[in-house]
Design an enzyme around this catalytic site. Structure first.
Site, short mmCIF file in Angstrom:
data_model
loop_
_atom_site.label_atom_id
_atom_site.label_comp_id
_atom_site.label_asym_id
_atom_site.label_seq_id
_atom_site.Cartn_x
_atom_site.Cartn_y
_atom_site.Cartn_z
N SER A 264 8.61 81.12 30.93
CA SER A 264 8.39 79.93 31.73
C SER A 264 7.75 80.30 33.08
CB SER A 264 9.71 79.17 31.91
OG SER A 264 9.49 77.86 32.36
N ASP B 259 6.72 72.48 22.76
CA ASP B 259 7.36 72.70 24.06
C ASP B 259 7.72 71.36 24.70
OD1 ASP B 259 8.00 73.41 26.76
OD2 ASP B 259 6.86 75.26 26.51
N HIS C 189 10.76 74.63 24.20
CA HIS C 189 10.59 75.57 25.30
C HIS C 189 11.39 76.85 25.05
CE1 HIS C 189 9.22 76.65 29.26
NE2 HIS C 189 10.46 76.82 29.71
#
Length: 819
Positions: free
Chosen positions: A671, A744, A778
């Site tokens: 991330s 995601d 994610h």
């Protein structure tokens, strides 16, 4: 071309071809063993602290489970078969643990294919309600604790899209449940032939922030489908299975029983919806019903919030954050902004805390005016509640004591600090369950003291503590503190003097287990659980907490992990994987604080970098990457300069220690850590390779802020442009592995971000690989996806780090190709 260069180039071409393999790959056995290591169980202590529920966890779900049909509507992900929020992690066993005797009893009568999603203790600790997921429904089950037996409580399926779908009443005999609406007409299928364009229009107004949310509504059919899926019917269900409907069905967003069980706070979705923001910003009606569903009071009619002012301290106008006071039978509280919700304006009062008691015929009563934003409240009684406020921009936070039963009472300031100043953190006030089964402040027997539980951050590392805090003297007395060689935290207080408590204890080679403490008992703590080491093959991993400095004097820390049986003096340097995540600070002193412990369990997880220890790599985990903006300066104005200085300091330290050399270091992150990785490869040559998972690389695609940056792109164009590694793709000279979940769901990290960066590096002649994991969000969930991820990382590091030649001997591939 020399023979050695031909061999080097031929090996490179062969390795590149090997990466073209299709289908899911599996990493070497030592990495597979980490993925399949035993997990759990989850420990849920009962409210009376007599019994704990142990929820066993199976291995990771398969890709066939993760690839099940899923609706993506207004920021929600919904399993249309079960009418519940998508989830893939379930319990597969239930065991009851007697705290006093340490005896365990397996729960009988469970369904053959047990899939526990949520489990809740009754306030009297005689029952455990849990939701059981089958292929096409969510069922409500009940465990009789005395008999250690379970049964299905009702036949009607739950609607668990926006919550668990069930909650206990304070009498421990009834539950409020959200059922799927009966006799609901089937949802009409969407017309695949367009009936016209999908249009949006804005007519101007004040500047507002529009974040880059995922899974938004796109068509009118999406809006209809969302409303249909959320439709549910409230009901009261007794522990003997009797069911009584409460009111009519509606698209409920919230339904909360009052502590006395006689009122229900309901929040119901209403139109118009939005294509710009997720469900949490949609219009809603807030009302109080009686236990039969009759309207008692319409509390608020909240409009659509699609034009929130800029800034992380911005909030909607009007009443918000409705809930019941936990210490009263049926008293509501909520907050209202007094500054228009706009942090840019000057205001002596930002938020005001209100309450209103049943039957709601008297006007709301203002409890406290706040100079900053309301953060939370803990109730105890009419002469004691704690209210927290904070101002994100300056990182200020304060805790006030109020006397909610006294009119015109003056609040008392208990604590004030910077939220990023962990050394000054007094801890959190411990809570207990009252007669209603609700969480309230845990006070001493005389009611004059609180108990504070904290992490105990210090220059020597985190040392959790238990304090007794005298409310009159405003003075804390230390009752207990974690001692080496353990890292131990208070999990639950068992008395009103702070002498008996349950802790969660771990050490470098002992996984977290629960212990029973009686202060002053010479026999010491008694183990309640004996969870075994999940990866005994890596028991010999060595961990140390490093302390070093950045060039400008900012003190930094990192956790260094060495493989089993490795000795730097004997074996020499090894290839190293550094895994990090930058963080913004307002002061250098806060950035220099230590927030880890050398005594934490060496948890070797497939998700973090430590898995590569099994392949012989040295790992540097969480090297501090502070980005500091003192005073009025914004941290990101000097992001790149500080990031480079952070990374160089970490590299210099591990090279100085002799555990690696400068030619065999990789950098990675997930991330915002992936964003960091791409930037470091674009602006430095400190690393031979990078692993970037689920990141965002072009900040013009997140134009209304990201991470801690609350300026928009048009207010800080230079910052957004400078921080975007996409803009410097031609400078990425070292090998970059990009991994991204195709689905995601995180704000801003759309898969397109990785796709565009890969295309840029590829088109500019760089070395990169892009891997999209099907059906993954994610954070990746399927066993096959995790195996593939580790296979990719292991192969990438093996080729570009472990077997990398020194930089001054690496052939110029363009020159070789021309020859």
């Amino acid at each position: 071309m020399t023979r050695s260069l031909r061999i080097a180039l031929g090996t490179w071409l062969l390795s590149t071809a090997a990466f073209a393999a299709t289908g899911y790959q599996t990493p070497p056995p030592e990495l597979q063993a980490i993925v399949d290591a035993p997990r759990g169980p989850i420990f849920e202590l009962g409210p009376k602290h007599r019994t704990a529920l142990l929820i066993g966890l199976p291995g990771l779900p398969s890709i066939s489970e993760v690839a099940a049909p899923e609706l993506k509507l207004a920021g929600l992900r919904i399993n249309p078969r079960t009418r519940a929020a998508s989830r893939f992690d379930f319990g597969n066993s239930l065991t009851l643990l007697d705290v006093a005797t340490d005896k365990q009893r397996a729960v009988a009568g469970l369904p053959e294919h047990l899939r526990v999603a949520d489990a809740l203790w009754s306030p009297d600790e005689k029952w455990v309600a849990f939701s059981q997921w089958s292929k096409d429904r969510v069922e409500l089950w009940l465990v009789d604790v005395e008999k250690a037996s379970a049964k299905r409580l009702i036949g009607s399926p739950l609607n668990a899209i926006v919550g668990t779908g069930f909650q206990w009443a304070g009498d421990s005999r009834h539950l409020l449940v959200q059922l799927q609406a009966e006799h609901q007409k089937p949802m009409a299928a969407g017309n695949t032939t367009p009936m016209g364009p999908n249009a949006q229009e804005t007519t101007g107004g004040k500047v507002a922030q529009t974040k880059t949310y995922a899974d938004l509504l796109k068509t009118p059919h999406d809006a209809d489908l969302l409303e249909w899926e959320l439709q549910s019917q409230l009901a009261m269900v007794s522990v003997d299975g009797k069911q009584e409907l409460v009111g009519s069905s509606a698209p409920f967003l919230e339904a909360q029983l009052s502590p006395d069980g006689k009122r229900v706070l309901v929040e119901t979705l209403k139109r118009p919806y939005s294509y710009l923001v997720p469900l949490s910003f949609f219009p809603r009606q807030v009302a109080v019903w009686d236990a039969r569903g009759k309207l008692i009071k319409q509390i608020a009619d909240r409009p659509l919030v699609d034009r929130l002012p800029p800034g992380n301290d911005a909030v909607p106008t009007g009443p918000r954050d409705f809930d019941w006071r936990n210490d009263k039978p049926a008293t509501l509280f909520w907050v209202e902004a007094q500054d228009g919700g706009d942090p840019a304006g000057n205001a002596a009062v930002r938020d005001r805390l209100f309450e209103q008691a049943s039957p709601f015929t008297q006007a709301p009563h203002a409890l406290l005016d706040l100079a900053w934003r309301f953060e939370g409240v803990q109730w105890a009684r009419d002469d004691l509640a704690l209210v927290k406020e904070q101002w994100w921009k300056t990182r200020d936070t304060r805790t006030w004591r109020i006397h909610p039963g006294t009119a015109h009472d003056q609040a008392e300031l208990l604590f004030a600090r910077k939220s990023e100043d962990h050394y000054a953190d007094p801890g959190e006030a411990a809570a207990t369950r009252n007669a209603y089964g609700r969480r309230v402040l845990h006070t001493s027997g005389d009611g004059k003291s609180l108990f504070l539980v904290g992490q105990g951050a210090s220059p020597e590392g985190d040392r959790p503590f238990l304090d007794r805090y005298d409310l009159g003297a405003k003075q804390a007395t230390r009752l207990w503190r974690s001692e080496a060689p353990y890292f131990e935290q208070v999990a639950a207080l068992l008395d009103d003097e702070g002498k008996r408590f349950i802790s969660l204890r771990e050490s470098v080679d002992e996984r977290p287990n629960f212990y029973l403490h009686t202060l002053g008992d010479a026999a010491g703590a008694t183990a309640l659980t004996q969870f075994p080491h999940p990866t005994p093959q890596l028991r010999g991993v060595k961990k140390s907490l490093l302390h070093y400095k950045r060039a400008d004097g900012v003190e930094l820390t990192a956790a260094l992990y060495l493989p089993p049986d490795y000795d730097a003096k004997r074996d020499g340097p090894r290839p190293l994987l550094m895994w990090a995540y930058p963080q913004e600070f307002k002061t250098a002193s806060a950035a220099s604080q230590v927030t880890d412990s050398p005594y934490r369990f060496n948890r070797i997880s497939y998700w973090g970098p430590q898995a590569l220890l099994a392949r012989g790599y040295v790992v540097l985990d969480h090297p501090a990457m502070p980005i500091v903006g003192e005073g009025n300066a914004e941290p990101n104005d000097t992001y790149l300069q500080q990031l480079e200085a952070d990374a160089k300091a970490a590299v210099d330290e591990v090279v100085r220690l002799g555990v690696t050399d400068s030619d065999h270091i990789a950098i990675g992150g997930h991330s915002y850590g992936a964003f960091m990785t791409a930037n470091l490869l674009a602006h430095t040559r400190l690393f031979r390779a990078g692993i970037a998972r689920s990141g965002a690389y072009n900040r013009t695609l997140t134009p209304f802020g990201f991470q801690a940056e609350d300026r928009n792109f048009w207010d800080a164009k230079l910052v957004y442009g400078t921080m975007s590694p996409f803009n410097y793709a031609e400078q990425i000279k070292d090998a970059l592995l990009l991994i991204h979940g195709e689905m995601d769901d995180n704000m801003g990290t759309f898969p397109m971000q990785s796709e565009r960066l890969y295309q840029a590096v590829q088109g500019l002649g760089g070395t990169a690989r892009l891997v999209f994991l099907p059906n993954e969000a994610h954070h990746y969930r399927a066993r096959e996806s995790i195996m593939q991820m580790l296979w990719e990382e292991d192969r990438w590091l093996d080729q570009y780090v472990k077997h990398a030649a020194p930089r001054d001997t690496v052939p110029d591939t363009k020159k070789v190709a021309n020859e």
